[in-house]
Design a protein around this motif. Structure first.
Motif, PDB file in Angstrom:
ATOM      1  N   UNK A 249      -1.284   3.013   2.317  1.00  0.00           N
ATOM      2  CA  UNK A 249      -1.310   1.630   1.678  1.00  0.00           C
ATOM      3  C   UNK A 249      -0.088   1.245   0.694  1.00  0.00           C
ATOM      4  N   UNK A 250       0.418   2.316  -0.004  1.00  0.00           N
ATOM      5  CA  UNK A 250       1.496   2.057  -0.901  1.00  0.00           C
ATOM      6  C   UNK A 250       2.820   1.727  -0.112  1.00  0.00           C
ATOM      7  N   UNK A 266      -2.518   3.813  -8.221  1.00  0.00           N
ATOM      8  CA  UNK A 266      -2.069   3.785  -6.789  1.00  0.00           C
ATOM      9  C   UNK A 266      -2.499   5.237  -5.937  1.00  0.00           C
ATOM     10  N   UNK A 267      -3.006   6.079  -6.774  1.00  0.00           N
ATOM     11  CA  UNK A 267      -3.236   7.387  -6.150  1.00  0.00           C
ATOM     12  C   UNK A 267      -4.522   7.463  -5.190  1.00  0.00           C
ATOM     13  N   UNK A 268      -5.489   6.574  -5.042  1.00  0.00           N
ATOM     14  CA  UNK A 268      -6.064   6.309  -4.120  1.00  0.00           C
ATOM     15  C   UNK A 268      -6.340   5.209  -3.802  1.00  0.00           C
ATOM     16  N   UNK A 269      -6.959   4.703  -2.605  1.00  0.00           N
ATOM     17  CA  UNK A 269      -7.147   3.150  -2.022  1.00  0.00           C
ATOM     18  C   UNK A 269      -8.341   2.488  -3.272  1.00  0.00           C
ATOM     19  N   UNK A 270      -7.723   1.674  -3.811  1.00  0.00           N
ATOM     20  CA  UNK A 270      -9.017   0.976  -4.688  1.00  0.00           C
ATOM     21  C   UNK A 270      -8.478  -0.394  -4.879  1.00  0.00           C
ATOM     22  N   UNK A 271      -9.228  -1.324  -5.629  1.00  0.00           N
ATOM     23  CA  UNK A 271      -8.824  -2.697  -6.098  1.00  0.00           C
ATOM     24  C   UNK A 271      -7.608  -2.447  -6.944  1.00  0.00           C
ATOM     25  N   UNK A 272      -6.566  -3.204  -6.753  1.00  0.00           N
ATOM     26  CA  UNK A 272      -5.449  -3.102  -7.515  1.00  0.00           C
ATOM     27  C   UNK A 272      -5.372  -4.376  -8.700  1.00  0.00           C
ATOM     28  N   UNK A 537      -6.676   5.155   5.149  1.00  0.00           N
ATOM     29  CA  UNK A 537      -6.489   4.743   3.751  1.00  0.00           C
ATOM     30  C   UNK A 537      -6.157   3.177   3.588  1.00  0.00           C
ATOM     31  N   UNK A 538      -5.261   2.778   4.931  1.00  0.00           N
ATOM     32  CA  UNK A 538      -5.380   1.425   5.084  1.00  0.00           C
ATOM     33  C   UNK A 538      -6.456   0.480   5.218  1.00  0.00           C
ATOM     34  N   UNK A 553      -4.474  -5.958   9.183  1.00  0.00           N
ATOM     35  CA  UNK A 553      -3.810  -5.253   8.036  1.00  0.00           C
ATOM     36  C   UNK A 553      -3.037  -4.059   8.474  1.00  0.00           C
ATOM     37  N   UNK A 554      -4.172  -3.082   9.184  1.00  0.00           N
ATOM     38  CA  UNK A 554      -3.822  -1.809   9.857  1.00  0.00           C
ATOM     39  C   UNK A 554      -2.702  -1.944  10.896  1.00  0.00           C
TER      40      UNK A 554
END
Length: 568
Positions: A249-250, A266-272, A537-538, A553-554
């Motif tokens: 995702x990064x 950024x270390x795991x998929x979450x709301x940014x 993770x995407x 998105x994927x």
């Protein structure tokens, strides 16, 4: 606070090598820290681990410069037994770590050395095996277990030690995604409950970062390139330049033109917390996420209604059908123990099905010998050490051709060609023992390629390889598929499947539970849960950030990656 491990201007040169493998290492690791040491193959991270756990100088000789202190002492003043009281190690190659005839004996080994009372030992063994979900295998031989199960038994053995430092060397190398997640969770639980110092050496970036890490030590060419927190390292965008793959995702944020410098979390998929993130990503997905239609190629391999059980009353494979076209890459996904290796042994003729048929190029191959099948269908095992029989690299690759009685000149030409394709030509006159695990993997492929089969089954093709070699290797597999060679990839690596396979066949409990494009399979929680796979993770990132279409998105990410490789 005193460091528990301290390197000061430390260097190490193996015997018989002209250049030092470690140069000017200065690193302090403090009690209770959780450190991740990462870097490309050959960066020196395994040698650093050997210095910490005493394999240097006890097993591998050489000359050291500078200072190394473990728990305040110089390791060369201690015996390996004394050192193992401070540092416990879980190796990547578990077969070389087992000492007991059963899982119970293996787990109890350290306690027996401490002459622990029998009753207490039994309780502790059961508790350790229970923690890693292996209690039901207590009476099994460790060698009967799958890669992931062996890993868990090694973990149980180390849980039963009192070592203050636990060193994990490639703990995820043979694990399916669900087991990998569990292993990282387990390492984290051990860290939190025991307060031990944890050192992880691994190149599966996303998987390691599922749990918190205090510091990342990035190594390159025998030196420490940089040290930082996960946020510092990920937002600086430097992982790729050291042969490591950032979380997908990064990378997707990069493809979508969204700057990540100084972004936290950024270390795991979450709301940014990035202004306008959702509309920007939705627009990008819409434009870049068009699904590519695939033409059908003729079936090179067709498995039809195959059923098999080691005990006929308990089938391991039930009514399995699938096909692979010429030039097609198909991923076979499923948890450890789902029947993937059994299916490949049925295809190669090592096992015979109880019912069902297998066709190659339109012919029923049930009467073909293993040797005849081997000429048409290559099989590359997960563990390269099980395939290699010769001492020298060129001899290993040429062995199959020698058996076919080809002329020395033709053997030499085909061997050199295969070595070039696999990136091993510079080492053609080396002994096999000088190669790393990842290089041995490529060697085992070279010795199959040289026989020119039309279809190759690859069991965990990229296990134990850093991103640079993984990419080089898979791009090479893709180039072979464009020449019409078919591939069945048995893999736990969801990203490998996403980027390189046209379709995924998902096995669970010996049955095919799904067959579809990899994007659709890995975006479906029903399928991923049932087969112990991991939703990508995407897809998790897209859902966490409320994107309109996670599948799109994927797909956008896959299309961008393919474009980057020069595919349209």
């Amino acid at each position: 606070m005193q460091p528990i491990i301290s390197f000061q201007h430390y260097g190490f040169k193996y015997k018989n090598q002209s250049e030092p493998t470690l140069k000017e290492i200065t690193l302090d690791i403090y009690p209770g820290e959780k450190i991740w040491i990462a870097g490309p193959s050959g960066s020196g991270k395994s040698t650093l681990a050997h210095c910490i756990n005493g394999l240097i100088p006890f097993t591998y000789g050489g000359e050291a410069t500078g200072i190394l202190k473990i728990a305040g002492q110089n390791p060369s003043d201690l015996s390996i037994f004394e050192l193992s009281r401070t540092v416990g190690t879980i190796l990547q190659d578990q077969d070389s770590q087992f000492v007991g005839l059963t899982v119970a004996e293996d787990t109890a080994f350290v306690m027996e050395n401490k002459t622990m009372p029998r009753q207490q030992m039994k309780q502790k063994v059961a508790a350790s095996l229970n923690m890693v979900d292996m209690l039901e295998y207590i009476e099994h031989s460790p060698y009967e277990l799958s890669g992931g199960q062996k890993q868990n038994v090694s973990l149980a053995g180390v849980l039963s030690t009192d070592a203050d430092v636990l060193l994990f060397d490639e703990p995820l190398a043979n694990l399916d995604p669900a087991s990998g997640r569990k292993a990282m969770q387990l390492i984290d639980d051990i860290h939190r409950e025991s307060g031990k110092t944890i050192i992880i050496i691994e190149h599966r970036v996303e998987d390691v970062l599922q749990q918190a890490v205090d510091r990342i030590v990035l190594m390159n060419e025998g030196r420490i390139a940089t040290i930082g927190t996960p946020d510092e390292i990920l937002s600086s965008g430097i992982l790729r330049s050291y042969g490591l793959r950032p979380p997908l995702y990064v990378e997707a944020l990069g493809h979508a033109g969204i700057p990540i410098r100084d972004v936290k979390g950024l270390s795991f998929p979450r709301l940014l917390d990035i202004p306008g993130l959702k509309p920007k990503l939705d627009t990008w997905s819409e434009q870049a996420g068009v699904k590519q239609e695939r033409g059908h190629s003729q079936a090179l391999l067709k498995v039809s209604g195959v059923t098999f059980g080691y005990d006929p009353m308990h089938p391991v494979i039930q009514d399995v059908s699938l096909q692979i076209g010429a030039g097609e890459i198909v991923a076979l996904l499923g948890n450890n123990g789902a029947g993937k290796s059994t299916l490949s042994q049925l295809i190669t003729g090592i096992l015979r099905p109880q019912s069902g048929r297998i066709f190659y190029d339109g012919q029923d191959i049930s009467t073909w010998s293993i040797r005849r099948r081997g000429e048409a269908i290559g099989y590359v095992m997960q563990n390269p050490n099980r395939m290699i029989t010769q001492h020298m690299i060129a001899e290993e690759v040429g062995l199959g051709l020698k058996v076919r009685r080809l002329s020395a000149a033709e053997i030499k030409e085909r061997v050199e060609n295969a070595l070039k394709i696999c990136g091993l030509y510079p080492f053609r006159n080396w002994p096999v023992s000088a190669l790393s695990y990842g290089q041995k993997k490529r060697l085992s492929i070279a010795s199959i390629l040289v026989l020119e089969p039309k279809l190759i089954i690859l069991d965990e093709p990229t296990a134990g390889q850093d991103y640079h070699h993984y990419k080089e290797f898979m791009d090479f597999i893709e180039s072979l598929s464009s020449r019409g060679m078919g591939f069945l990839l048995i893999t736990h690596d969801m990203y490998l499947a996403l980027e390189y396979a046209a379709r995924a066949v998902v096995l669970s409990g010996g049955r095919v539970i799904a067959e579809d494009s990899v994007t659709d399979v890995l975006s479906s929680p029903e399928i991923t849960d049932a087969a112990h796979l991991k939703e990508t993770s995407l897809s998790l990132f897209a859902k966490a950030n409320g994107l309109s279409s996670p599948e799109r998105f994927v797909q956008a990410f896959i299309n961008e990656e393919k474009k980057g490789k020069g595919h349209e």
